[in-house]
Design a protein around this motif. Structure first.
Motif, PDB file in Angstrom:
ATOM      1  N   ILE A   1       0.825  -1.214   0.000  1.00  0.00           N
ATOM      2  CA  ILE A   1       0.000   0.000   0.000  1.00  0.00           C
ATOM      3  C   ILE A   1       0.861   1.267   0.000  1.00  0.00           C
ATOM      4  O   ILE A   1       0.678   2.147  -0.854  1.00  0.00           O
ATOM      5  CB  ILE A   1      -0.999  -0.002   1.174  1.00  0.00           C
TER       6      ILE A   1
ATOM      7  N   THR B   1       1.263   3.779  -3.257  1.00  0.00           N
ATOM      8  CA  THR B   1       0.886   5.169  -3.019  1.00  0.00           C
ATOM      9  C   THR B   1       2.059   6.105  -3.289  1.00  0.00           C
ATOM     10  O   THR B   1       1.885   7.183  -3.881  1.00  0.00           O
ATOM     11  CB  THR B   1       0.393   5.341  -1.570  1.00  0.00           C
TER      12      THR B   1
ATOM     13  N   PRO C   1       4.250   8.844   1.385  1.00  0.00           N
ATOM     14  CA  PRO C   1       4.031   7.911   2.501  1.00  0.00           C
ATOM     15  C   PRO C   1       5.347   7.524   3.174  1.00  0.00           C
ATOM     16  O   PRO C   1       6.394   7.481   2.529  1.00  0.00           O
ATOM     17  CB  PRO C   1       3.380   6.694   1.829  1.00  0.00           C
TER      18      PRO C   1
ATOM     19  N   LEU D   1      -1.832   3.719   9.239  1.00  0.00           N
ATOM     20  CA  LEU D   1      -2.635   4.035   8.062  1.00  0.00           C
ATOM     21  C   LEU D   1      -2.521   5.508   7.704  1.00  0.00           C
ATOM     22  O   LEU D   1      -2.428   5.876   6.525  1.00  0.00           O
ATOM     23  CB  LEU D   1      -4.094   3.656   8.319  1.00  0.00           C
TER      24      LEU D   1
ATOM     25  N   TRP E   1       0.402   6.629   5.547  1.00  0.00           N
ATOM     26  CA  TRP E   1       0.395   6.264   4.135  1.00  0.00           C
ATOM     27  C   TRP E   1      -0.319   7.279   3.242  1.00  0.00           C
ATOM     28  O   TRP E   1      -0.358   7.102   2.023  1.00  0.00           O
ATOM     29  CB  TRP E   1      -0.246   4.890   3.950  1.00  0.00           C
TER      30      TRP E   1
ATOM     31  N   GLY F   1      -3.421   8.073   2.508  1.00  0.00           N
ATOM     32  CA  GLY F   1      -4.410   7.498   1.603  1.00  0.00           C
ATOM     33  C   GLY F   1      -5.423   8.483   1.057  1.00  0.00           C
ATOM     34  O   GLY F   1      -5.940   8.300  -0.054  1.00  0.00           O
ATOM     35  N   TRP F   2      -5.748   9.529   1.814  1.00  0.00           N
ATOM     36  CA  TRP F   2      -6.747  10.492   1.359  1.00  0.00           C
ATOM     37  C   TRP F   2      -6.312  11.227   0.092  1.00  0.00           C
ATOM     38  O   TRP F   2      -7.134  11.768  -0.623  1.00  0.00           O
ATOM     39  CB  TRP F   2      -7.049  11.493   2.476  1.00  0.00           C
TER      40      TRP F   2
ATOM     41  N   THR G   1      -5.238   9.816  -2.505  1.00  0.00           N
ATOM     42  CA  THR G   1      -5.439   8.935  -3.663  1.00  0.00           C
ATOM     43  C   THR G   1      -6.906   8.834  -4.058  1.00  0.00           C
ATOM     44  O   THR G   1      -7.280   7.925  -4.799  1.00  0.00           O
ATOM     45  CB  THR G   1      -4.903   7.530  -3.355  1.00  0.00           C
TER      46      THR G   1
ATOM     47  N   HIS H   1      -6.456   1.394   0.682  1.00  0.00           N
ATOM     48  CA  HIS H   1      -6.462   2.140   1.946  1.00  0.00           C
ATOM     49  C   HIS H   1      -7.771   1.906   2.709  1.00  0.00           C
ATOM     50  O   HIS H   1      -7.757   1.746   3.935  1.00  0.00           O
ATOM     51  CB  HIS H   1      -6.270   3.627   1.675  1.00  0.00           C
TER      52      HIS H   1
ATOM     53  N   TYR I   1      -7.708  -1.501   4.269  1.00  0.00           N
ATOM     54  CA  TYR I   1      -6.843  -1.564   5.451  1.00  0.00           C
ATOM     55  C   TYR I   1      -7.449  -0.802   6.629  1.00  0.00           C
ATOM     56  O   TYR I   1      -7.133  -1.104   7.789  1.00  0.00           O
ATOM     57  CB  TYR I   1      -5.456  -1.011   5.142  1.00  0.00           C
TER      58      TYR I   1
END
Length: 415
Positions: A219, A223, A236, A281, A284, A286-287, A289, A299, A302
């Motif tokens: 992940i 990312t 990340p 989390l 990483w 994720g927001w 992406t 994300h 996970y």
């Protein structure tokens, strides 16, 4: 070809040409099969297809059984059959597809394909047939047939990791062996009238550890590549000591959950695991992406890991039902991550663009809703049947859409 399993950028990575077959020491033929059905040219093809088909079929059979239209599982018991087939049937097929595709890339050795791959897939299919009508051969014989698959998979994984001297990846093998033991234990508990919930939790915990291990590698790597391509900062955090600590604490919490889910002491490591996995989390990014559903779903999948640890802590303090926790883990953590990995890997390994179609996005949405709705039955018991029905229909929609989109890809030629 192997980018989706390793974290390299599939738009820039290239794959070395593989010879048709190889016969290394140990007698395991390997290589990309150039003759015979294309389905058995690479491990992800038969097992991702089998996982999708069985996820849909087993749930349809379970719903029919609940409605009183179809007896399933024979004297093994419909409830036990349902639990076993989703955890040790559907999920292990997806695991096999991932490992048979990823391990060769980790080791630099050629993948198992052709007749050896077809034979392994046949063992998995034999297990599904035996468990569907276990009284035909007898419960013990049917359980024994089902129990053959995971040791066979573990043998292949062990052989390749040892031959490739990838000692650091042996932790994946350990998780597979825990899963193997859990499957045998589950059968033994059902056949002898014992407590099948402990091996079920052990199996779920083994899968969750694998999600923490593998998800924590791919992940942030995917990312990083995606954000770097568009010049977005910050990137990340790479895998490091914090990730190792978070995985260890999570494994300890899962051990407490497996052995004593209702003990208040379980809440201590579970709460710590929730905090550490939540921060993991967050690291990483994720927001960032959101515009790439194929990456965002990893994300979101996970995110069920810290949610599950929070639920484990709450259940240990008698705030939520323990079986609601089980469904957060099985549908949320395991199944959502399985679909996220299967869709991405199927596209990348067949030479297609890494882009989520509307059908794929609809499949993601249906499964996420199923993962959120199923545990709600424990919080709102007066509406339990509604949540049961909704989650079942959403599950069927998710995997039906997956099959519509990816079955032709899995049996078709690589572009």
């Amino acid at each position: 070809m192997t980018a989706a399993m390793t974290g390299t950028d599939p738009n820039t990575a290239t794959s070395p040409r593989q010879p048709e077959t190889a016969s290394p020491r140990g007698g395991i033929p390997r290589g990309l099969a150039r003759t015979g059905p294309i389905l058995f040219s690479y491990g992800f093809r038969p097992f991702f297809l089998g996982a999708g088909l069985w996820a849909f079929a087993s749930m349809a059979l379970w719903i029919a059984a609940l409605a009183g239209h179809l007896p399933i599982g024979g004297s093994y018991g419909a409830t036990y059959w349902h639990a076993h087939e989703l955890l040790f049937g559907f999920s292990t097929a997806a695991l096999a597809g991932f490992l048979l595709t990823a391990v060769p890339n980790w080791t630099g050795r050629l993948p198992v394909s052709g007749w050896p791959l077809a034979g392994l897939f046949a063992i998995w299919c034999a297990g599904r047939a035996a468990m569907l009508a276990p009284d035909v051969l007898g419960l013990t014989a049917s359980a024994a047939i089902d129990a053959l698959f995971l040791p066979a998979l573990a043998f292949i994984v062990a052989r390749e990791l040892i031959a490739g001297k990838k000692w650091g990846d042996m932790k994946i093998l350990a998780a597979v062996l825990f899963l193997t033991g859990a499957n045998v234990w589950f059968h033994a508990a059902v056949l002898t009238g014992g407590d099948e919930t402990i091996p079920a939790r052990l199996g779920v915990s083994a899968f969750t550890v694998m999600v923490m291990l593998v998800g924590g590698r791919i992940i942030p790597s995917f990312t990083h590549n995606w954000l770097n391509r568009f010049g977005k900062k910050p990137l990340p955090m790479p895998f490091g000591r914090y990730d190792i600590a978070a995985i260890v604490v999570g494994a300890v919490a899962l051990g407490f959950y497996t052995a004593a889910p209702s003990n208040p002491l379980t809440a201590i490591p579970a709460t710590l695991a929730f905090a550490m996995q939540s921060y993991r989390l967050y690291r990483w990014r994720g927001w960032k992406t959101a515009s790439d559903p194929l990456l965002l779903i990893l994300h979101l999948a996970y995110a069920f890991v810290p949610l599950a640890f929070a639920a484990i802590a709450a259940a240990a303090l008698d705030l939520v039902p323990t079986w609601s926790v089980l469904h957060i883990l099985t549908v949320g953590v395991i199944s959502t991550m399985i679909v996220a990995v299967m869709t991405r890997a199927s596209l990348a390994h067949t030479g297609r663009a890494l882009s989520a179609s509307r059908i794929t996005q609809a499949s993601y949405a249906a499964l996420l809703l199923a993962a959120l709705s199923r545990p709600l039955a424990g919080f709102f018991p007066e509406h339990a049947m509604f949540f049961y029905s909704a989650s079942g229909v959403l599950w069927l929609a998710a995997f039906g859409l997956f099959l519509i989109q990816y079955a032709p890809i899995l049996v078709g030629a690589r572009r």
